[in-house]
Write a protein that holds these residues in place. Structure first.
Motif, PDB file in Angstrom:
ATOM      1  N   UNK A   1       0.532   5.701   8.836  1.00 58.50           N
ATOM      2  CA  UNK A   1       1.119   4.387   8.686  1.00 58.50           C
ATOM      3  C   UNK A   1       0.011   3.343   8.652  1.00 58.50           C
ATOM      4  N   UNK A   2       0.299   2.223   8.012  1.00 55.03           N
ATOM      5  CA  UNK A   2      -0.677   1.147   7.866  1.00 55.03           C
ATOM      6  C   UNK A   2      -0.074  -0.177   8.314  1.00 55.03           C
ATOM      7  N   UNK A  41      -6.814  19.774   9.451  1.00 56.57           N
ATOM      8  CA  UNK A  41      -7.218  18.392   9.217  1.00 56.57           C
ATOM      9  C   UNK A  41      -6.243  17.764   8.237  1.00 56.57           C
ATOM     10  N   UNK A  42      -5.572  16.738   8.704  1.00 56.91           N
ATOM     11  CA  UNK A  42      -4.664  15.980   7.855  1.00 56.91           C
ATOM     12  C   UNK A  42      -5.431  14.850   7.178  1.00 56.91           C
ATOM     13  N   UNK A  43      -5.029  14.554   5.964  1.00 57.27           N
ATOM     14  CA  UNK A  43      -5.587  13.432   5.224  1.00 57.27           C
ATOM     15  C   UNK A  43      -4.451  12.494   4.835  1.00 57.27           C
ATOM     16  N   UNK A  44      -4.776  11.232   4.720  1.00 55.44           N
ATOM     17  CA  UNK A  44      -3.815  10.235   4.263  1.00 55.44           C
ATOM     18  C   UNK A  44      -4.542   9.350   3.258  1.00 55.44           C
ATOM     19  N   UNK A  45      -4.158   9.480   2.005  1.00 49.59           N
ATOM     20  CA  UNK A  45      -4.788   8.711   0.936  1.00 49.59           C
ATOM     21  C   UNK A  45      -3.974   7.454   0.674  1.00 49.59           C
ATOM     22  N   UNK A  78       3.830   6.786   5.122  1.00 50.60           N
ATOM     23  CA  UNK A  78       3.821   7.876   4.166  1.00 50.60           C
ATOM     24  C   UNK A  78       5.080   8.711   4.285  1.00 50.60           C
ATOM     25  N   UNK A  79       5.157   9.753   3.474  1.00 52.82           N
ATOM     26  CA  UNK A  79       6.357  10.582   3.436  1.00 52.82           C
ATOM     27  C   UNK A  79       6.314  11.711   4.458  1.00 52.82           C
ATOM     28  N   UNK A  80       5.150  11.953   5.029  1.00 51.26           N
ATOM     29  CA  UNK A  80       4.999  12.961   6.065  1.00 51.26           C
ATOM     30  C   UNK A  80       4.523  14.304   5.542  1.00 51.26           C
ATOM     31  N   UNK A 119       0.847  -1.187   0.000  1.00 51.46           N
ATOM     32  CA  UNK A 119       0.000   0.000   0.000  1.00 51.46           C
ATOM     33  C   UNK A 119       0.883   1.237   0.000  1.00 51.46           C
ATOM     34  N   UNK A 120       0.476   2.225  -0.756  1.00 58.48           N
ATOM     35  CA  UNK A 120       1.168   3.510  -0.784  1.00 58.48           C
ATOM     36  C   UNK A 120       0.320   4.535  -0.041  1.00 58.48           C
ATOM     37  N   UNK A 121       0.995   5.367   0.748  1.00 54.26           N
ATOM     38  CA  UNK A 121       0.310   6.354   1.584  1.00 54.26           C
ATOM     39  C   UNK A 121       0.835   7.747   1.267  1.00 54.26           C
TER      40      UNK A 121
END
Length: 122
Positions: free
Chosen positions: A97-98, A19-23, A113-115, A2-4
């Motif tokens: 993170x997942x 509000x942060x989002x993580x796709x 993710x990259x942050x 999975x990519x974040x």
């Protein structure tokens, strides 16, 4: 696999909100528990929040309880972190993170993710 990708960071005054989002992409998002972590300059990465794969269970660091809320929309493959009453000490790079399995407050996540940078001015 999975990519974040995180988004939503920025500069905000103390007391403000972001509000942060993580796709997520690349795999069955609803299979993963998700976590939010942050790392300030010169400090170790620390747990912020976690949410189960159904979204029915959440965990928070004591420092953010009552101010931050984690949520997810499995139909949109996205997890969110609503941050209210922000403080200068919340300044950090925020990572999602997942992991397969239950949500945890440790760093034992499979994908990161990259942050995104969050800066809170006083």
């Amino acid at each position: 696999q999975v990519q974040l990708v995180e988004s939503g960071g920025g500069l905000v005054q103390a007391g403000g909100s972001l509000r942060l989002s993580c796709a997520a992409s690349g795999s069955t998002f609803s299979s993963y528990s998700m976590g939010w972590f942050r790392q300030a300059p010169g400090k170790e990465r620390e747990f912020v929040a976690a949410i189960s794969w159904t979204g029915g269970r959440t965990q928070y660091a004591d420092s953010v309880k009552g101010r931050f809320t984690a949520s997810r929309d499995n139909a949109k493959n996205t997890v969110y972190l609503q941050m209210n009453s922000l403080r200068p000490e919340d300044t950090a790079v925020y990572y999602c993170a997942a992991r397969v399995g239950g949500a945890t407050m440790t760093l034992e996540y499979d994908y990161w993710g990259q942050g995104t940078q969050v800066t809170v001015s006083s």
